[in-house]
Design a protein around this motif. Structure first.
Motif, PDB file in Angstrom:
ATOM      1  N   THR A  23       0.812  -1.221   0.000  1.00 23.66           N
ATOM      2  CA  THR A  23       0.000   0.000   0.000  1.00 23.66           C
ATOM      3  C   THR A  23       0.846   1.271   0.000  1.00 23.66           C
ATOM      4  OG1 THR A  23      -0.158  -0.268   2.412  1.00 23.66           O
ATOM      5  CG2 THR A  23      -2.004  -1.066   1.105  1.00 23.66           C
ATOM      6  N   LYS A  24       2.140   1.126  -0.303  1.00 20.89           N
ATOM      7  CA  LYS A  24       3.014   2.298  -0.194  1.00 20.89           C
ATOM      8  C   LYS A  24       2.650   3.439  -1.144  1.00 20.89           C
ATOM      9  CE  LYS A  24       6.561   0.440  -3.282  1.00 20.89           C
ATOM     10  NZ  LYS A  24       7.773  -0.382  -3.375  1.00 20.89           N
ATOM     11  N   TYR A  25       1.991   3.124  -2.250  1.00 21.28           N
ATOM     12  CA  TYR A  25       1.656   4.178  -3.217  1.00 21.28           C
ATOM     13  C   TYR A  25       0.309   4.835  -2.930  1.00 21.28           C
ATOM     14  CZ  TYR A  25       4.616   0.971  -6.011  1.00 21.28           C
ATOM     15  OH  TYR A  25       5.587   0.130  -6.461  1.00 21.28           O
ATOM     16  N   VAL A  26      -0.477   4.275  -2.033  1.00 26.76           N
ATOM     17  CA  VAL A  26      -1.886   4.687  -1.935  1.00 26.76           C
ATOM     18  C   VAL A  26      -2.275   5.095  -0.518  1.00 26.76           C
ATOM     19  CG1 VAL A  26      -2.553   3.254  -3.894  1.00 26.76           C
ATOM     20  CG2 VAL A  26      -2.673   2.300  -1.578  1.00 26.76           C
ATOM     21  N   MET A 186       6.547  -9.588  -7.813  1.00 30.15           N
ATOM     22  CA  MET A 186       5.972  -8.246  -7.755  1.00 30.15           C
ATOM     23  C   MET A 186       5.115  -8.081  -9.006  1.00 30.15           C
ATOM     24  SD  MET A 186       9.504  -6.526  -6.264  1.00 30.15           S
ATOM     25  CE  MET A 186       9.153  -4.897  -6.872  1.00 30.15           C
ATOM     26  N   SER A 187       4.612  -6.874  -9.229  1.00 29.32           N
ATOM     27  CA  SER A 187       3.648  -6.700 -10.323  1.00 29.32           C
ATOM     28  C   SER A 187       4.170  -7.211 -11.665  1.00 29.32           C
ATOM     29  CB  SER A 187       3.262  -5.224 -10.449  1.00 29.32           C
ATOM     30  OG  SER A 187       2.560  -4.825  -9.293  1.00 29.32           O
ATOM     31  N   ASN A 188       5.464  -7.001 -11.889  1.00 28.64           N
ATOM     32  CA  ASN A 188       6.051  -7.327 -13.187  1.00 28.64           C
ATOM     33  C   ASN A 188       6.338  -8.825 -13.376  1.00 28.64           C
ATOM     34  OD1 ASN A 188       7.411  -6.713 -15.692  1.00 28.64           O
ATOM     35  ND2 ASN A 188       9.358  -7.008 -14.597  1.00 28.64           N
TER      36      ASN A 188
HETATM   37  C1  LIG Z   1       7.122  -1.583  -3.817  1.00 30.13           C
HETATM   38  C2  LIG Z   1       7.508  -2.957  -3.470  1.00 30.13           C
HETATM   39  C3  LIG Z   1       6.781  -4.037  -3.963  1.00 30.13           C
HETATM   40  C4  LIG Z   1       5.610  -3.893  -4.927  1.00 30.13           C
HETATM   41  O1  LIG Z   1       6.074  -3.483  -6.162  1.00 30.13           O
HETATM   42  P1  LIG Z   1       5.114  -3.417  -7.455  1.00 30.13           P
HETATM   43  O2  LIG Z   1       6.048  -3.569  -8.587  1.00 30.13           O
HETATM   44  O3  LIG Z   1       4.454  -2.084  -7.407  1.00 30.13           O
HETATM   45  O4  LIG Z   1       4.151  -4.528  -7.372  1.00 30.13           O
HETATM   46  C5  LIG Z   1       7.179  -5.310  -3.590  1.00 30.13           C
HETATM   47  N1  LIG Z   1       8.233  -5.506  -2.762  1.00 30.13           N
HETATM   48  C6  LIG Z   1       8.951  -4.491  -2.261  1.00 30.13           C
HETATM   49  C7  LIG Z   1      10.092  -4.786  -1.351  1.00 30.13           C
HETATM   50  C8  LIG Z   1       8.615  -3.188  -2.599  1.00 30.13           C
HETATM   51  O5  LIG Z   1       9.340  -2.168  -2.107  1.00 30.13           O
END
Ligand SMILES: *Cc1c(COP(=O)(O)O)cnc(C)c1O
Length: 212
Positions: A23-26, A186-188
């Motif tokens: 949730t760091k972006y929101v 992660m998302s990618n």
């Molecule tokens: C921001 C972050 C994520 C999520 O990244 P997204 O590419 O936005 O899904 C996952 N793990 C860590 C450690 C992050 O800092």
């Protein structure tokens, strides 16, 4: 805004994984939307932002995963409020946790699988020795390994990097007969992480971006 259709698609793609929504972006609205969708595993990477969100949602039984670099001087403030630490990467952090944490903390050792110097995490070569050392500490309960793959479209490169975590997990299973969890994807690259039987996916941007 929470992208419910992406969330639902991801739920159908997951096999045995637990989704951690990063949730760091929101802000608060997205956190509320996630809770309404039954997503109670949330991830934050900065101590101050985590604290604000923690306080605002303290009446909800969220499982908070701290996924970012944790500075030793921030440990005291946050360490008794989190449920999981995905970024255990050095002895000084172990010592700070041992000092300030009240009960054992579920920790994942962060491994620098991309071998990029800009990334945090331990060199893979040092993980086994570090694991052997920290498992003796009362407040450290090592339950897994965490890694971030390179930000690339090269799927083989990502696979090779995730494979480093799988191998370390296998090695530790030989030593200790425990099955460490894997926090990767992660998302990618989460589809690759699912293929490779990750335990935790840490997803941020894909959950919040507009449909395209
Ligand atoms: C921001 C972050 C994520 C999520 O990244 P997204 O590419 O936005 O899904 C996952 N793990 C860590 C450690 C992050 O800092």
């Amino acid at each position: 805004m929470l992208n419910v259709s992406n969330l639902n698609r991801i739920k159908t793609q997951m096999k045995d994984q637990t989704l951690i929504a990063v949730t760091k972006y929101v802000g608060d609205q997205e956190v509320k939307d996630l809770i309404n969708e039954g997503i109670l595993d949330l991830g934050e990477n900065r101590a101050d932002v985590f604290l604000e969100k923690y306080l605002r949602f303290k009446d909800v039984s969220i499982r908070w995963h701290f996924i970012g670099h944790l500075q030793s001087n921030k440990v005291k403030k946050v360490i008794n409020l989190i449920d999981y630490l995905h970024s255990l990467d050095r002895m000084s952090l172990v010592d700070a946790i041992e000092k300030y944490r009240n009960e054992p903390l579920k920790c994942l050792i962060e491994v620098n699988i991309s071998q990029e110097s800009s990334k945090h995490g331990m060199n893979p070569e040092n993980v086994i020795e570090f694991y052997q050392k920290v498992k003796k500490y009362d407040k450290i309960n090592v339950i897994g390994l965490m890694g971030m793959a390179s930000d690339t479209e090269d799927r083989n490169q990502i696979r090779q990097q995730f494979e480093i975590l799988c191998k370390l997990r296998d090695q530790i299973r030989e030593i200790d007969d425990i099955d460490l969890k894997l926090s990767m994807g992660m998302s990618n690259d989460y589809l690759i992480a699912i293929e490779m039987n990750a335990t935790y996916l840490r997803l941020g941007s894909i959950l919040f971006k507009e449909d395209n």
